[in-house]
Design an enzyme around this catalytic site. Structure first.
Site, short mmCIF file in Angstrom:
data_model
loop_
_atom_site.label_atom_id
_atom_site.label_comp_id
_atom_site.label_asym_id
_atom_site.label_seq_id
_atom_site.Cartn_x
_atom_site.Cartn_y
_atom_site.Cartn_z
N CYS A 124 44.92 93.09 19.57
CA CYS A 124 43.95 92.16 20.13
C CYS A 124 43.03 92.94 21.05
O CYS A 124 43.50 93.68 21.92
CB CYS A 124 44.64 91.03 20.91
N GLN B 224 27.73 80.43 31.91
CA GLN B 224 28.65 81.52 32.22
C GLN B 224 30.10 81.05 32.06
O GLN B 224 30.44 79.91 32.41
CB GLN B 224 28.42 82.01 33.65
N TYR C 97 14.25 84.10 31.24
CA TYR C 97 15.50 84.02 30.48
C TYR C 97 16.41 82.98 31.14
O TYR C 97 17.58 83.21 31.41
CB TYR C 97 16.21 85.37 30.42
N GLU D 126 12.44 80.14 28.66
CA GLU D 126 13.60 80.42 27.81
C GLU D 126 13.21 80.21 26.35
O GLU D 126 12.54 79.23 26.02
CB GLU D 126 14.77 79.50 28.21
N ASP E 59 17.28 87.38 34.11
CA ASP E 59 18.67 87.48 33.66
C ASP E 59 18.67 87.66 32.15
O ASP E 59 18.99 86.74 31.39
CB ASP E 59 19.42 86.20 34.07
N CYS F 129 24.00 91.72 32.78
CA CYS F 129 25.34 91.77 32.20
C CYS F 129 25.59 93.11 31.52
O CYS F 129 26.62 93.31 30.88
CB CYS F 129 25.54 90.62 31.21
#
Length: 384
Positions: free
Chosen positions: A10, A215, A244, A265, A313, A340
């Site tokens: 995994c 999130q 974004y 967006e 973002d 991220c």
């Protein structure tokens, strides 16, 4: 803490065998190596209890013994499904809901989709939980447009969830006929409930539909967005651009401290949710546009529009040179970059610093404990 699935390849928790303090130390060092040349890197913000944090689960159906089906996660770098009963990362309520989904599918004799042959019905199940509200969404992804015995499935699911002591607020069928690794298709049918759930984050309530970006770690998201709004140094007089913007979470969090918020967006479903979220929360100083962020900001800069603060973002691939150049032409006093992917953030910073911006600080946030991923909030100020 360890998990028996790790021995079966995994790939969900590659750092699980590493002590959490050591994980944080490594992530902070990695961010400092990538971004330290641009500005100071603050200590990483970790979790007090770094388990069972995921409020979203995607499970894939597969055949099991006796003509039944099971569900789980793909083994790393394969399309072999490892059956999952419980997961150290997933919300424990969602683990139980997934067992109820699996039991209902077997009771209704639903067959799993076979990727190679293109036969069968059930592809995936997406689960969401509003941790603050306790509401749970079940999204059943099918390879065919019709779910035979849909009412019986919902009845069996609700009974199975009640037996396990967990809620199911809404059930949605999503039709995805494409041969693709993308989980959700374009067509949806609400089988039970309203087709969305509510959750509360940073004092605002959000409606979450099946395809909403939200999130997955609510505890660390509150930390992340708090840092982002603090980095903007808002006084109530600023025009804020939320690029974004998704369903509007950062912009709406900042709306109480700004004069006006404009969100952009590309995902129209997300923009619809953002507009609804603004109305639901009584936010009257926020507007949202469905457009590609790069194209929209280029046109806005060409028209002479200005913003005092830009929140950005972007997805993991980062922003684009055209977007960053247009931001620089808008000349905001501050840019708050939420990333991220620190690697693409470093690439974008190289251009922003050439365009007259200086990084004041970076704060890593461990949004995904036991994985290699790390979020970063960067604060940049215009110097020329």
């Amino acid at each position: 803490m360890d998990c028996k699935l790790r021995a079966k390849n995994c790939g969900g928790c590659p750092m699980l065998a590493t002590e959490y303090a050591a994980q944080l130390k490594k992530k902070e060092a990695d961010v400092r190596a990538l971004l330290g040349k641009y500005g100071p890197v603050a200590p990483i913000r970790g979790m007090e209890t770094p388990y069972h944090y995921r409020n979203k689960v995607i499970s894939t159906f597969a055949p099991a013994a006796g003509g039944k089906l099971t569900s789980g996660i793909y083994a790393a770098r394969t399309h072999k499904v490892l059956p999952v009963e419980s997961c150290l990362l997933q919300d424990e309520v969602l683990d139980k809901v997934m067992l109820a989904v699996r039991a209902a599918a077997n009771a209704c004799r639903c067959q799993p989709f076979n990727e190679d042959k293109g036969t069968g019905l059930l592809r995936h199940c997406l689960l969401r939980r509003g941790v603050a509200t306790g509401q749970v969404m079940v999204v059943l992804v099918t390879a065919q447009p019709v779910l035979p015995g849909a009412k019986n499935f919902v009845k069996a699911l609700l009974a199975g969830a009640e037996k396990r002591g967990v809620p199911v607020t809404t059930v949605v069928q999503n039709y995805n006929p494409r041969r693709t690794s993308v989980v959700l298709g374009e067509d949806e049918k609400v089988l039970y409930g309203k087709g969305f759930i509510l959750d509360t984050l940073c004092g605002k309530t959000y409606a979450l539909s099946p395809r909403s970006f939200y999130q997955v770690n609510p505890v660390q998201t509150a930390v992340l967005y708090g840092l982002a709004v603090d980095a903007a140094h808002l006084t109530g007089k600023e025009v804020v651009l939320d690029a974004y913007c998704g369903i509007g979470t950062i912009g709406l969090t900042a709306s109480d401290k700004a004069r006006q918020v404009v969100g952009v967006e590309v995902n129209r479903d997300a923009v619809r949710d953002a507009i609804g979220n603004a109305k639901h929360n009584g936010v009257k100083n926020a507007r949202f546009f469905a457009a590609d962020a790069t194209a929209w900001i280029r046109e806005a800069a060409d028209a002479g529009q200005k913003a005092d603060v830009v929140f950005m973002d972007p997805p993991r691939e980062g922003s684009t040179p055209a977007f960053l150049e247009s931001v620089a032409r808008m000349a905001p006093k501050r840019i708050v970059y939420v990333s991220c992917n620190p690697e693409t953030m470093a690439r974008d910073l190289a251009l922003l610093t050439q365009k007259g911006y200086r990084a004041e600080s970076f704060t890593p946030v461990d949004m995904f404990p036991h994985s290699a991923h790390c979020e970063v909030v960067g604060s940049l100020v215009r110097v020329k």
